[in-house]
Structure formats: structure tokens, C-alpha cells
Write an enzyme that holds these catalytic residues in place. Structure first.
Site, PDB file in Angstrom:
ATOM      1  N   HIS A  66       0.824  -1.212   0.000  1.00 35.31           N
ATOM      2  CA  HIS A  66       0.000   0.000   0.000  1.00 35.31           C
ATOM      3  C   HIS A  66       0.859   1.264   0.000  1.00 35.31           C
ATOM      4  O   HIS A  66       0.426   2.301  -0.512  1.00 35.31           O
ATOM      5  CB  HIS A  66      -0.945  -0.010   1.200  1.00 35.31           C
ATOM      6  CG  HIS A  66      -2.174  -0.828   0.975  1.00 35.31           C
ATOM      7  ND1 HIS A  66      -3.447  -0.348   1.161  1.00 35.31           N
ATOM      8  CD2 HIS A  66      -2.328  -2.112   0.549  1.00 35.31           C
ATOM      9  CE1 HIS A  66      -4.331  -1.296   0.875  1.00 35.31           C
ATOM     10  NE2 HIS A  66      -3.671  -2.377   0.508  1.00 35.31           N
ATOM     11  N   VAL A  70       1.096   3.927  -3.872  1.00 31.19           N
ATOM     12  CA  VAL A  70       0.635   5.319  -3.812  1.00 31.19           C
ATOM     13  C   VAL A  70       1.853   6.239  -3.752  1.00 31.19           C
ATOM     14  O   VAL A  70       2.504   6.365  -2.721  1.00 31.19           O
ATOM     15  CB  VAL A  70      -0.278   5.554  -2.595  1.00 31.19           C
ATOM     16  CG1 VAL A  70      -0.696   7.020  -2.514  1.00 31.19           C
ATOM     17  CG2 VAL A  70      -1.507   4.663  -2.669  1.00 31.19           C
TER      18      VAL A  70
END
Length: 321
Positions: A66, A70
Site C-alpha cells: 500500500h 501510492v
């Protein structure tokens, strides 16, 4: 026109060289001289945390994923919200879902005791994911380190489709991974991290009750016991019921039996796509899965790292300096 073309060529060469330099600055030996005990300190903190709670292994691997998807592997996911920072922790794909922050904080504090201001939080996340995999019987790989930490978080980006949705199609997943420089084999291999860990009921409820042809009826019936049609949204269920705490290739065997818990698991097998063959291969060859998982994790860890003088080395992982 020729002058414009020359400028364009020079610009492209500059971009390529800059990218190559960034990759060259990441190295498994980056801290050998500046903080030779860094990796052992991180490893000790990770092992202690997983010994206390086995589920933490999956959580640390997921955190790395994660973070990297991003805005690159820059530890932006660790930043808490302030008057000037909207935390990625509060983004929909992460909220009350990504966990293990305290493990990273503990590892950082231990490293700071021996090498203050040297080791980045981004590197700690990457190393922790590797150590978590190894601790539960998964592959080990040489983590390239030398990342620096971001001075901003990217909540809006985290909410804009940079992370897989729990109902994404195979085409959507493949497109997202391709955008990050990862191919179809990387997608299938990294999905194998779901051989450990748990998921919340609301993420797989619809799959259980839609009576689809791509789910084993007995499997669905068993899973419904912990996931009713109404309520129990946060009830946890093991992603792999057979060997929930061991990093093996049983995840792929489950998919071939229509026993993938999440929609995004089962889409990897059964449609006749190229992923079918990879799932079948991994189900028969644990060593091949382990090798490909390690390769994919290294590639993922190289997504847009901050290096050189970019970013900073945070003193506390949850706040900028």
C-alpha cells in the site's frame, strides 16, 4: 525543427539517466558502512511482533504494498494527519485496515539508538516485509535499500484508484499493475501474499451470497457462518482456511477449487486468461512461486523511490521533521 528534435532527444536521455541513477542508489549494501546493525535491529523487532501476533506478518507485507502503490515506496503511508497533512491512513482502502504502524515505530526507535538519522522509514517498511515473509516460512530476498522518506502524504491519490478495489476485474488489476511497471506474473505472484492473513466480512460478503458459478458451494456455506447477510462487517476470516499461518502455495490450490475468498483472488483463475496457467504452475511448484514472489517484491520495492537529496530521513516515522 532539427534544434527542437535535438532538445527532445537530450531531454529523454536526461530522464533515462536520472532514472538509472535512482536505481543505482538503491543497494542491499547501502547501510554496510553507515549503520551495519540496521537490518538486524529491524529483523529483531519484526520477529518479536509476529511471535506475539502471527497475523502481523501479512499486515507488514500489505503495508509495503500500500505504501509503494501510492506515490512510490516513500513511507508516506506512515504519516499521521496534521493541519498540513491529510493522512493516507484515512484513505478508504487503508482506513482501519492497514496495520502494523507500531511495529515500524518500534523498529525505527531501535535503529535510532545505534544510528540516529541514518535509516529511512521507507527502508524499514521494505525490510520488515521481507523479514515477515521469512518468519512465516516464505521466501527471503536481498532488499535494496537507500530510499528516503517523503515530506507529504497523498490521501487523494490513495482514494483515486491507485490501490486495487475489492471488486476489481482482472483487466482492472492488470492495468493497475502495468501502470506500476509490474507484469501479469508479478500480479499473480504478489496476490499469493494472501496465503496468509485475514479479511473483513464486508469485503467478501457479496461473493458469498451472489450464488455465482465461480465459488464452491461448500466453501461459501462455511464462510457464511462468520459473515451474515446483515451485520458483522468487521468479522475476520482467514484468506486461506487450510494453512492460514504458513506462507505456502495453498492459496493457488484454493483458487483452482473455486475457494478464493475475495473477488480479486478468484478472478486470477477460471476465465481462460493467461493467469490461469500461472496459478496452475504455482499450485504445483511452491519453489517457483517463492522465487517469483521474491522477484516481484524487489520490483515493487523499486517503484519511484526517493533517493539522493530528495525527501528526508524522518526522526519519527509518523511525522515529518
Amino acid at each position: 525543427m532539427e534544434r527542437f528534435s535535438l532538445r527532445f532527444v537530450l531531454m529523454m536521455v536526461s530522464i533515462i539517466l536520472t532514472s538509472s541513477i535512482c536505481q543505482a542508489q538503491l543497494s542491499p549494501t547501502f547501510y554496510d558502512q553507515s549503520c551495519r546493525n540496521a537490518l538486524s535491529k529491524i529483523r529483531s523487532s519484526v520477529r518479536t511482533a509476529i511471535a506475539r501476533e502471527r497475523r502481523m506478518a501479512a499486515s507488514l507485507i500489505r503495508m509495503h504494498f500500500h505504501d509503494c502503490f501510492v506515490h512510490g515506496c516513500d513511507a508516506s503511508i506512515l504519516l499521521e494527519g496534521t493541519s498540513t497533512i491529510e493522512s493516507e491512513r484515512d484513505a478508504l482502502p487503508n482506513f482501519k485496515s492497514v496495520r502494523g504502524f507500531e511495529v515500524i515505530d518500534k523498529a525505527k526507535s531501535e535503529v535510532e539508538k545505534v544510528c540516529p538519522g541514518i535509516v529511512s522509514c521507507a527502508d524499514i517498511i521494505a525490510v520488515a516485509a521481507r523479514d515477515a515473509s521469512e518468519y512465516v516460512g516464505g521466501p527471503k530476498w536481498a532488499v535494496k535499500v537507500g530510499r528516503r522518506d517523503s515530506t507529504a502524504a497523498f490521501k487523494a491519490l490513495a482514494n483515486s484508484g491507485e490501490l486495487p478495489g475489492f471488486k476489481d476485474t482482472l483487466d482492472q488489476l492488470s492495468g493497475l499493475f502495468s501502470k506500476k511497471g509490474l507484469n501479469t506474473r508479478d500480479l499473480v505472484a504478489l496476490s499469493g501474499a494472501h496465503t496468509i492473513g485475514q479479511s473483513q466480512c464486508f469485503l467478501f460478503r457479496d461473493r458469498l451470497y451472489e450464488n455465482s458459478s465461480d465459488i464452491d458451494a461448500g466453501f461459501a456455506s462455511t464462510r457464511k457462518r462468520r459473515c451474515p447477510t446483515v451485520g458483522g462487517d468487521g468479522n475476520l476470516a482467514a484468506l486461506d482456511l487450510v494453512t492460514p499461518n504458513s506462507f505456502d502455495n495453498n492459496y493457488y490450490k484454493n483458487l483452482m477449487q473455486k475457494k478464493g475468498l475475495l473477488v480479486t483472488d478468484q478472478v486470477l483463475f477460471g476465465s481462460g486468461a493467461s493467469t490461469d496457467g500461472i496459478v496452475s504452475e504455482y499450485s504445483k511448484n511452491r519453489s517457483k512461486f517463492a522465487a517469483d514472489f521474491a522477484t516481484a517484491m524487489i520490483k515493487m520495492g523499486n517503484i519511484e523511490p526517493l533517493t539522493g537529496s530528495n525527501g528526508e530521513i524522518r526522526k519519527i516515522c509518523s511525522f515529518v521533521n
